[in-house]
Design an enzyme around this catalytic site. Structure first.
Site: not given
Ligand code: PRP
Length: 177
Positions: A45-46, A102, A105, A133, A154, A161
């Site tokens: 969903k991000g 989005d 990571d 990141k 984070f 989210d």
């Protein structure tokens, strides 16, 4: 901003910076896909907010599709096991495919997805990520269009989210414990 659960949120990318990055990325994409009709795949969903802002800035005829993946399963650390929870509706064979993320990571989610999509033989396959990141990377990932490189914190907001909270915040925040 003080939030319930002893989480302090600190803005690390503000609205103006996001808008500038979206406009810059949109012009890079429009330049590279002139006379093409790419299929933009939003990773749910991000990425839904980034995707929505990006397509409205793009001076290009695009199609959209959506795929949902999961690996964090409400945790702050990736389980490492990625699953498709909602698949694409369109065939990508022979299409110019641009994946919209989005955040990259650890890289586990996007490398799973890129491998999954490559098997369907798109004409081309590129990656656009609003944030990354690099210090967290566990597998190498090449990002074709990038908004921001972020520190190892984070982050939430603008689609991202923490256990389904904070996605709809208009800026990007780090979560300070
Ligand atoms: C988040 C984010 C990326 C992925 C990045 O998705 O949207 O897809 O994690 O992390 P990685 O590089 O360590 O794999 P998540 O699984 O939390 O689902 P969501 O988009 O529905 O929030």
């Amino acid at each position: 901003m003080k939030q319930p659960g002893n989480c302090q949120l600190k803005v690390i990318v503000n609205r103006e910076q996001i808008a500038e990055a979206v406009a810059r990325i949109a012009s890079e994409i429009a330049r590279d896909y002139q006379k093409k009709q790419p299929l933009l795949i939003c990773v749910l969903k991000g990425s839904f907010i980034f995707m929505a802002d990006l397509v409205r800035q793009l001076k290009l005829d695009v199609e959209t599709d959506f795929i949902q993946l999961a690996s964090y399963h409400s945790a702050k650390e990736s389980s490492g096991k990625v699953t498709v929870t909602q698949d694409l509706q369109k065939s990508i064979t022979g299409r110019d495919v641009l994946v919209i993320e989005d955040i990259v990571d650890t890289g586990l989610t996007i490398s799973f997805l890129l491998n999954h999509l490559k098997k369907k033989k798109p004409a081309s396959l590129k990656l656009c990520a609003l944030t990354e990141k690099p210090s967290r990377r566990r597998v190498p990932v090449s990002i074709d269009y990038l908004g921001f490189t972020l520190p190892n914190k984070f982050i939430v907001g603008y689609g991202l989210d923490l256990d389904e909270k904070y996605r709809c915040l208009p800026e990007i925040y780090s979560v300070e414990e």
